[in-house]
Design a protein around this motif. Sequence first.
Motif, PDB file in Angstrom:
ATOM      1  N   LEU A 272       6.674   2.521   0.400  1.00 40.35           N
ATOM      2  CA  LEU A 272       8.062   2.394   0.856  1.00 40.35           C
ATOM      3  C   LEU A 272       8.643   1.034   0.506  1.00 40.35           C
ATOM      4  CD1 LEU A 272       8.006   4.003   4.397  1.00 40.35           C
ATOM      5  CD2 LEU A 272       9.290   4.788   2.449  1.00 40.35           C
ATOM      6  N   MET A 273       7.836  -0.015   0.606  1.00 37.93           N
ATOM      7  CA  MET A 273       8.340  -1.355   0.358  1.00 37.93           C
ATOM      8  C   MET A 273       8.284  -1.732  -1.115  1.00 37.93           C
ATOM      9  SD  MET A 273       6.604  -3.153   3.619  1.00 37.93           S
ATOM     10  CE  MET A 273       7.050  -4.819   3.272  1.00 37.93           C
ATOM     11  N   GLY A 274       7.556  -0.948  -1.924  1.00 38.07           N
ATOM     12  CA  GLY A 274       7.459  -1.297  -3.343  1.00 38.07           C
ATOM     13  C   GLY A 274       6.319  -2.243  -3.644  1.00 38.07           C
ATOM     14  N   LEU A 275       5.369  -2.379  -2.701  1.00 37.61           N
ATOM     15  CA  LEU A 275       4.254  -3.301  -2.902  1.00 37.61           C
ATOM     16  C   LEU A 275       3.232  -2.738  -3.876  1.00 37.61           C
ATOM     17  CD1 LEU A 275       3.676  -4.453   0.745  1.00 37.61           C
ATOM     18  CD2 LEU A 275       4.416  -5.862  -1.122  1.00 37.61           C
ATOM     19  N   HIS A 276       3.429  -1.488  -4.341  1.00 39.71           N
ATOM     20  CA  HIS A 276       2.487  -0.912  -5.290  1.00 39.71           C
ATOM     21  C   HIS A 276       2.946  -1.146  -6.719  1.00 39.71           C
ATOM     22  CE1 HIS A 276       5.716   1.956  -4.996  1.00 39.71           C
ATOM     23  NE2 HIS A 276       5.260   2.615  -6.024  1.00 39.71           N
ATOM     24  N   LYS A 277       4.046  -1.904  -6.876  1.00 39.10           N
ATOM     25  CA  LYS A 277       4.579  -2.119  -8.222  1.00 39.10           C
ATOM     26  C   LYS A 277       4.382  -3.570  -8.621  1.00 39.10           C
ATOM     27  CE  LYS A 277       8.298   1.188  -7.811  1.00 39.10           C
ATOM     28  NZ  LYS A 277       9.720   1.437  -7.872  1.00 39.10           N
ATOM     29  N   PRO A 278       3.973  -3.848  -9.864  1.00 39.48           N
ATOM     30  CA  PRO A 278       3.844  -5.249 -10.283  1.00 39.48           C
ATOM     31  C   PRO A 278       5.182  -5.947 -10.494  1.00 39.48           C
ATOM     32  CG  PRO A 278       3.175  -3.782 -12.047  1.00 39.48           C
ATOM     33  CD  PRO A 278       3.413  -2.928 -10.849  1.00 39.48           C
ATOM     34  N   ILE A 279       6.326  -5.208 -10.305  1.00 40.54           N
ATOM     35  CA  ILE A 279       7.632  -5.843 -10.415  1.00 40.54           C
ATOM     36  C   ILE A 279       8.206  -6.126  -9.037  1.00 40.54           C
ATOM     37  CG2 ILE A 279       8.307  -4.957 -12.647  1.00 40.54           C
ATOM     38  CD1 ILE A 279       9.708  -2.699 -11.039  1.00 40.54           C
ATOM     39  N   TYR A 280       7.315  -6.157  -8.004  1.00 44.36           N
ATOM     40  CA  TYR A 280       7.801  -6.307  -6.640  1.00 44.36           C
ATOM     41  C   TYR A 280       8.483  -7.656  -6.436  1.00 44.36           C
ATOM     42  CZ  TYR A 280       7.659  -7.293  -1.677  1.00 44.36           C
ATOM     43  OH  TYR A 280       8.001  -7.663  -0.408  1.00 44.36           O
ATOM     44  N   HIS A 281       9.573  -7.628  -5.656  1.00 40.77           N
ATOM     45  CA  HIS A 281      10.176  -8.863  -5.145  1.00 40.77           C
ATOM     46  C   HIS A 281      10.870  -8.492  -3.847  1.00 40.77           C
ATOM     47  CE1 HIS A 281      11.521 -13.031  -5.767  1.00 40.77           C
ATOM     48  NE2 HIS A 281      12.511 -12.649  -4.984  1.00 40.77           N
ATOM     49  N   PRO A 282      10.829  -9.343  -2.815  1.00 45.35           N
ATOM     50  CA  PRO A 282      11.397  -8.937  -1.524  1.00 45.35           C
ATOM     51  C   PRO A 282      12.888  -8.629  -1.582  1.00 45.35           C
ATOM     52  CG  PRO A 282      10.319 -11.071  -1.349  1.00 45.35           C
ATOM     53  CD  PRO A 282      10.101 -10.606  -2.730  1.00 45.35           C
ATOM     54  N   THR A 283      13.632  -9.258  -2.511  1.00 40.81           N
ATOM     55  CA  THR A 283      15.075  -9.008  -2.555  1.00 40.81           C
ATOM     56  C   THR A 283      15.445  -7.948  -3.576  1.00 40.81           C
ATOM     57  OG1 THR A 283      15.294 -10.771  -4.167  1.00 40.81           O
ATOM     58  CG2 THR A 283      15.652 -11.346  -1.867  1.00 40.81           C
ATOM     59  N   ASN A 284      14.433  -7.276  -4.136  1.00 33.20           N
ATOM     60  CA  ASN A 284      14.667  -6.435  -5.308  1.00 33.20           C
ATOM     61  C   ASN A 284      15.051  -5.001  -5.001  1.00 33.20           C
ATOM     62  OD1 ASN A 284      14.665  -5.520  -7.900  1.00 33.20           O
ATOM     63  ND2 ASN A 284      12.545  -6.003  -8.345  1.00 33.20           N
TER      64      ASN A 284
ATOM     65  N   THR B  82      14.267   0.079   4.950  1.00 31.46           N
ATOM     66  CA  THR B  82      13.114   0.722   4.311  1.00 31.46           C
ATOM     67  C   THR B  82      12.784   2.041   5.002  1.00 31.46           C
ATOM     68  OG1 THR B  82      12.320  -1.530   4.051  1.00 31.46           O
ATOM     69  CG2 THR B  82      10.820   0.217   3.433  1.00 31.46           C
ATOM     70  N   MET B  83      12.927   2.089   6.345  1.00 30.60           N
ATOM     71  CA  MET B  83      12.606   3.330   7.053  1.00 30.60           C
ATOM     72  C   MET B  83      13.555   4.457   6.659  1.00 30.60           C
ATOM     73  SD  MET B  83       9.981   3.142   8.957  1.00 30.60           S
ATOM     74  CE  MET B  83      10.073   4.434  10.167  1.00 30.60           C
ATOM     75  N   GLU B  84      14.760   4.107   6.186  1.00 30.37           N
ATOM     76  CA  GLU B  84      15.707   5.152   5.756  1.00 30.37           C
ATOM     77  C   GLU B  84      15.157   5.938   4.574  1.00 30.37           C
ATOM     78  OE1 GLU B  84      19.071   5.771   6.834  1.00 30.37           O
ATOM     79  OE2 GLU B  84      18.570   4.516   8.534  1.00 30.37           O
ATOM     80  N   ARG B  85      14.221   5.322   3.831  1.00 25.45           N
ATOM     81  CA  ARG B  85      13.678   5.997   2.649  1.00 25.45           C
ATOM     82  C   ARG B  85      12.560   6.963   2.999  1.00 25.45           C
ATOM     83  NH1 ARG B  85      15.223   2.006  -1.408  1.00 25.45           N
ATOM     84  NH2 ARG B  85      17.430   2.481  -1.355  1.00 25.45           N
ATOM     85  N   LEU B  86      12.221   7.079   4.288  1.00 22.66           N
ATOM     86  CA  LEU B  86      11.094   7.911   4.696  1.00 22.66           C
ATOM     87  C   LEU B  86      11.614   9.225   5.251  1.00 22.66           C
ATOM     88  CD1 LEU B  86       8.020   8.061   5.395  1.00 22.66           C
ATOM     89  CD2 LEU B  86       8.637   7.107   7.586  1.00 22.66           C
ATOM     90  N   PHE B  87      11.000  10.357   4.803  1.00 20.81           N
ATOM     91  CA  PHE B  87      11.332  11.672   5.366  1.00 20.81           C
ATOM     92  C   PHE B  87      10.065  12.264   5.948  1.00 20.81           C
ATOM     93  CE2 PHE B  87      15.528  11.880   3.742  1.00 20.81           C
ATOM     94  CZ  PHE B  87      15.518  11.232   2.525  1.00 20.81           C
ATOM     95  N   ILE B  88      10.154  12.803   7.159  1.00 20.06           N
ATOM     96  CA  ILE B  88       8.969  13.391   7.805  1.00 20.06           C
ATOM     97  C   ILE B  88       9.309  14.809   8.217  1.00 20.06           C
ATOM     98  CG2 ILE B  88       7.210  13.069   9.555  1.00 20.06           C
ATOM     99  CD1 ILE B  88       8.144  10.232   9.875  1.00 20.06           C
TER     100      ILE B  88
ATOM    101  N   CYS C 100      12.971  -2.383  -4.492  1.00 20.32           N
ATOM    102  CA  CYS C 100      12.144  -1.627  -5.440  1.00 20.32           C
ATOM    103  C   CYS C 100      11.307  -0.588  -4.714  1.00 20.32           C
ATOM    104  CB  CYS C 100      11.234  -2.577  -6.207  1.00 20.32           C
ATOM    105  SG  CYS C 100      10.415  -3.769  -5.164  1.00 20.32           S
ATOM    106  N   GLY C 101      11.644  -0.236  -3.488  1.00 25.35           N
ATOM    107  CA  GLY C 101      10.829   0.719  -2.745  1.00 25.35           C
ATOM    108  C   GLY C 101      11.046   2.139  -3.219  1.00 25.35           C
ATOM    109  N   ASP C 102      10.027   2.985  -2.973  1.00 29.86           N
ATOM    110  CA  ASP C 102      10.108   4.394  -3.335  1.00 29.86           C
ATOM    111  C   ASP C 102      10.352   5.243  -2.099  1.00 29.86           C
ATOM    112  OD1 ASP C 102       7.553   4.361  -5.948  1.00 29.86           O
ATOM    113  OD2 ASP C 102       9.680   3.836  -5.956  1.00 29.86           O
ATOM    114  N   VAL C 103      10.658   6.520  -2.337  1.00 28.63           N
ATOM    115  CA  VAL C 103      10.873   7.458  -1.236  1.00 28.63           C
ATOM    116  C   VAL C 103       9.558   8.175  -0.962  1.00 28.63           C
ATOM    117  CG1 VAL C 103      12.116   9.502  -0.534  1.00 28.63           C
ATOM    118  CG2 VAL C 103      13.272   7.757  -1.874  1.00 28.63           C
ATOM    119  N   VAL C 104       9.226   8.352   0.320  1.00 27.20           N
ATOM    120  CA  VAL C 104       8.008   9.077   0.679  1.00 27.20           C
ATOM    121  C   VAL C 104       8.393  10.223   1.596  1.00 27.20           C
ATOM    122  CG1 VAL C 104       5.793   8.941   1.849  1.00 27.20           C
ATOM    123  CG2 VAL C 104       6.551   7.051   0.446  1.00 27.20           C
TER     124      VAL C 104
END
Lengths: 185, 178, 159
Positions: B38-50, B120-126, B52-56
């Motif tokens: 969700l936060m994009g920490l799995h990408k080597p292009i991560y930056h906190p202001t970027n 970031t939580m907006e990108r999560l669907f359960i 870059c998070g994905d949807v889960v």
Amino acid sequence: MSNKHLFLNSGFVRAPLQNGVGRYVCQLQRIVLKFCKTHGSCRGLRDFIEQDLVDFAKQNPGVVVYLKPRRHRGPVAVAEYLNGDRVWMNLANKTHSEITKWIEVLRTQQGDIASTRLRKYQYTDHPSIQGPWTPFTFKNPELNTAVLPDQKFGANDRLPMSATEQLRLMFEKQKLEEGDVKTAE
Amino acid sequence: MSAFKRVQQWATFARTWHVFDCKWQDPYDSAQVIKKYLMGLHKPIYHPTNDCGDVVVCINSRDIALRGDEWRKRAYFHHTGYPGGASWTLAWELHNKDPTMIIRKAIYRSMKGNLQRRHTMERLFIFPGEDVPQDIMQNVTNQIRQLRLVPTRLDHIPEEEVQKYPKVMDYPQDYVLK
Amino acid sequence: MVFLSIANWVRSRGPDEIWRKRRVFKLAAHYIGRRRNCYSVAVRNVHRALVYATKARQLKKQDMIDLWNTRITAACEQHNITYYTLKEGLDRSNIMLDRKSLSDLAAWEPRTFECLAAVAKQKIDYDGFIDGTDRKQPTGVNLNLKDVMLEAWLKENKK
């Protein structure tokens, strides 16, 4: 924290090596020389104007030279460049030869480099040879046609081998070695 | 920017939709894995202001497994803001009321408490079961692997495979099973 | 200069007061309110700003190191290896790449980073080193680097 309120300009390292390879374009657009006709600090600049200015103007037809005699003010040169930079330089108490050298510096610069903060110390037009990382670089191509959620892609494949699986593999190996396998009774 | 470079940038910063099957998984361990995506920490292009998070998309959240006694003992706190509005709800009660809340709270807690968390939580669907709306499911392209092993039930395995499986020992023919 | 009237009680607090204060106001030009125009308010805020700037030089370096670590860890996980294993393996193989280079390679040359991770993993296997920080979380593809010369080189460079 934004950059727009700061007066210190920032930029990247640039090396326009094309200027001069084919055709050289002088980046200096105009130069304004303000001086006093009688003040002592303007002596060097007055000598420069009297002796070298006309040759300078003839050799650089693309540069516009303005002369502004102002009484009781110090000598100043303001250079404006094609990219919009303005460089203000104080020429007080400088000798004729020093001023010639500084004017040469202003002529051959391409902008206000001295006061620009470099954001990075390297620059390259081609940062990547293999191509930058994308989410598709190391993606399993079987995912393209798979119907998700699939057990094959969802189960953990890094767990240590269970005892049942180990026994089964031992059994298979034994079967390959000898045809007849004995089981306990 | 040239057209080639623009397309390259679209490819690098593309947002992937992942699906995660929560069946029989511990919510707090899987929250550690899901929050990375969700936060994009799995990408080597991560930056906190970027951004870059994905949807889960989490499915089967009704079949979640808490450790030990937690179903009976773990309590979730809620305060409405009004005086006397504090309430402690047990895990099983909360799960009955809303099967998605436990995993949602677990993921919320696993993240750092900064202003980016709600975004970031907006990108999560359960979803509590298997059925997900078609317009969400058609975007999903990757599956996040589970952490715990989900064993297959014996009656879900076909008959011939069960017969063929090698046996270490077998009961004698005349043995009577009680 | 000709004074047409006598100026009494004129006191100069310092001959270069204007220039001293101008130095401070130059740095406070983008502030808000009295901080921009009044010296005694401005000088306090300018001093604080300069102190923050001094302390931040170390913080910026630490922030960059943390960012590089995060990026390298992310790239490692794509190849089912931990950051610790990667560091250990590269150190043992005498590959001295710092965090900045590794994170730049991971972002701009992903295949090179994959090979580095495979080299590190191979070296760790040959040395018989077991990574206790690996929690066996499945995140990527198992590396498969088949290079004949690599085995000989790694075995030769054993620490």
